[in-house]
Enzyme design. Sequence first.
Site, PDB file in Angstrom:
ATOM      1  N   ASP A   1      64.438  22.925  38.488  1.00  0.00           N
ATOM      2  CA  ASP A   1      63.395  22.371  39.339  1.00  0.00           C
ATOM      3  C   ASP A   1      63.962  21.817  40.634  1.00  0.00           C
ATOM      4  O   ASP A   1      63.254  21.655  41.614  1.00  0.00           O
ATOM      5  CB  ASP A   1      62.626  21.283  38.590  1.00  0.00           C
ATOM      6  CG  ASP A   1      63.542  20.161  38.123  1.00  0.00           C
ATOM      7  OD1 ASP A   1      64.751  20.401  38.062  1.00  0.00           O
ATOM      8  OD2 ASP A   1      63.045  19.069  37.829  1.00  0.00           O
ATOM      9  N   LYS A   2      65.239  21.499  40.659  1.00  0.00           N
ATOM     10  CA  LYS A   2      65.867  20.969  41.866  1.00  0.00           C
ATOM     11  C   LYS A   2      67.359  21.225  41.780  1.00  0.00           C
ATOM     12  O   LYS A   2      67.906  21.490  40.711  1.00  0.00           O
ATOM     13  CB  LYS A   2      65.589  19.473  42.017  1.00  0.00           C
ATOM     14  CG  LYS A   2      66.006  18.639  40.819  1.00  0.00           C
ATOM     15  CD  LYS A   2      65.615  17.198  41.022  1.00  0.00           C
ATOM     16  CE  LYS A   2      66.019  16.359  39.810  1.00  0.00           C
ATOM     17  NZ  LYS A   2      65.650  14.953  39.964  1.00  0.00           N
TER      18      LYS A   2
END
Length: 648
Positions: A454-455
Amino acid sequence: MDVPTRLPDPVPSPILRHSPSSGSAMSRSLRSLADMPSVTFAADMRRSASERAGSQRDLRDEDARFVYINDAARTNAPPARFPDNSVRTTKYSILTFIPRNLYEQFHRVAYVYFLILAALNQVPQLGVFSPVASVLPLAFVLGVTAVKDAYEDWRRHRSDKNENNRTASVLVDGVFQPKPWKEIQVGDLVRVVANETLPCDMVLVSTSDPTGVAYVQTINLDGESNLKTRYAKQETMSTPTEALAGLIKCEKPNRNIYGFLATVDLDGRRAVSLGTSNIMLRGCELKNTAWAIGVAVYTGRDTKVMLNNSGAPSKRSRLETHTNRETIVLAVVLTILCTLVSLLAGIWLSDHRDKLGVIPFFRKYDFSDPNEVDNYKWYGRGAEVTFTFMMAVIQFQVMIPIALFISMELVRVGQSYFMVQDKHMFDDKTQARFQCRALNINEDLGQIKYVFSDKTGTLTENRMEFRCASVHGGDFSETVGGAADGHAVTDDGVVLRPKTVVKTDPKLMATLRDGTGAKADAARDFFLTLVTCNTIVPIIVDDDEEEAADGDPAAGTGGEGGPADGDPAAARRRRLVEYQGESPDEQALVYAAAAYGYTLVERTSGHIIIDVFGNRQRVYQHGSEECEARGKQHIRIKLSQMSPNLGP
């Protein structure tokens, strides 16, 4: 009386008067945070939002849990009987191990196939030489897997036992006494000290901070290593813990770790709403707070961390999934082949039905008794065709070799041993070896094709660095020759310096110290904004290189506010300021401000203290009680100056 719409600015603070040569251009002061809404803490905004959400609807009695503070016996009296605080993460018990483990193992299609073969070998008409020997390979592979699963579950049981037997301080008869976690009940008052793990979900009622602030680390819940702020209500803070009594009406246990709805009623006074910022969840760690006291509202399996725990999963590797698919395909081929053989056998029996009485292996009659002719092991053509199909299955069973699965189980055990003994996987800092917690997915380590995140911080070190700044049209990016130790400050005889080193621009540093004009003022406002407009919490930690710096003449020197050059006593009193917060961007900016002389020293719920080149200033938080009190005092003074008849 006419009251001006805008009051005059506060008295200028000397915080920016760094040198006698500053002149009138250096007299720009910090604005009172009552006039600076940009410095409002994000944690307080979250707190007020949660409290507003909690007051929008009331809990019905049938949908609520009633917790009597410091009265566990009354809280757990029938018909309530809330669960104790023990947890269980194991998959099996002594009674359920064999049936449940066999059920999970037979999810492998190959094992079902081998079980069918073992059953066929027990049919006497098929003439198998040793039916018992046909069961041994399947029993061996099932036994190896069962022992492996039992060992893994035993480790979970041992971990649960250690967790349940940890001790916590619980208020008993007015005195905090050590008590095992598993004996904590709903309604008990629990005290947690710094760096301890919370034993249950509890509402915060008191902290070591006079303003009721506590900081927790929720890495065990959501994976975030940054600190979160929790608050105790002033109504509970003002009452001694031994005399604290009341009723908490909270929602029933649920899985939402980001929501909490409750009210607390103290001695019949007006109920006070509680929100997410007032509850600390099991598994969190108390940080940057000497101690905190809370009342247990959810225990054991009712805690949010246990409600979100789906239990030990049955993990299956991609190779096992592929093997199941191949086994099904081979089983279909085997069925077609055996059906063809049995069909041809039926045709042959039909063509030779007149000779079956004397043909070997298909004798229809028994002539052993000269006086009577009986049937001799003949069950009819239909039964013979069925027996032919079963015998064909046994003959062609090597299409799916059981030895392959036995080898795979043994290889997994060997792989786990070598992974645990791998010296390159040994952590010298924690003295911990690699742990193989699931032997079913070893082979997946070499088959990873895609990694989704996600990041970027999930896969890499989420580290931000302050490299340069552009202030008032000026580019300050020449860090060559600049200092890299940060700006040290002194607090009660202890030298504090930032933990993270940031290289500074010499021209920008000179501008901040002695510069005049619009560019210098803009630069000071720039770093003043960096050091005040954030949610960073400063934490004082020990300096690992303190002893090494004892004989370093330059150690501890950092400009104004630092120790004298060559003072070894001051070097021995050095400490590090570590900035923790929810955003790595804020951490990088605050470290940069500290390197340029704007150091964040202390933060509470009501104010922050910053050090600017040796000058200290307390900045009050917008919306806090301290800020409101100072604002009311300021208004009273102004009104008394406008109309002396009003009095002070």
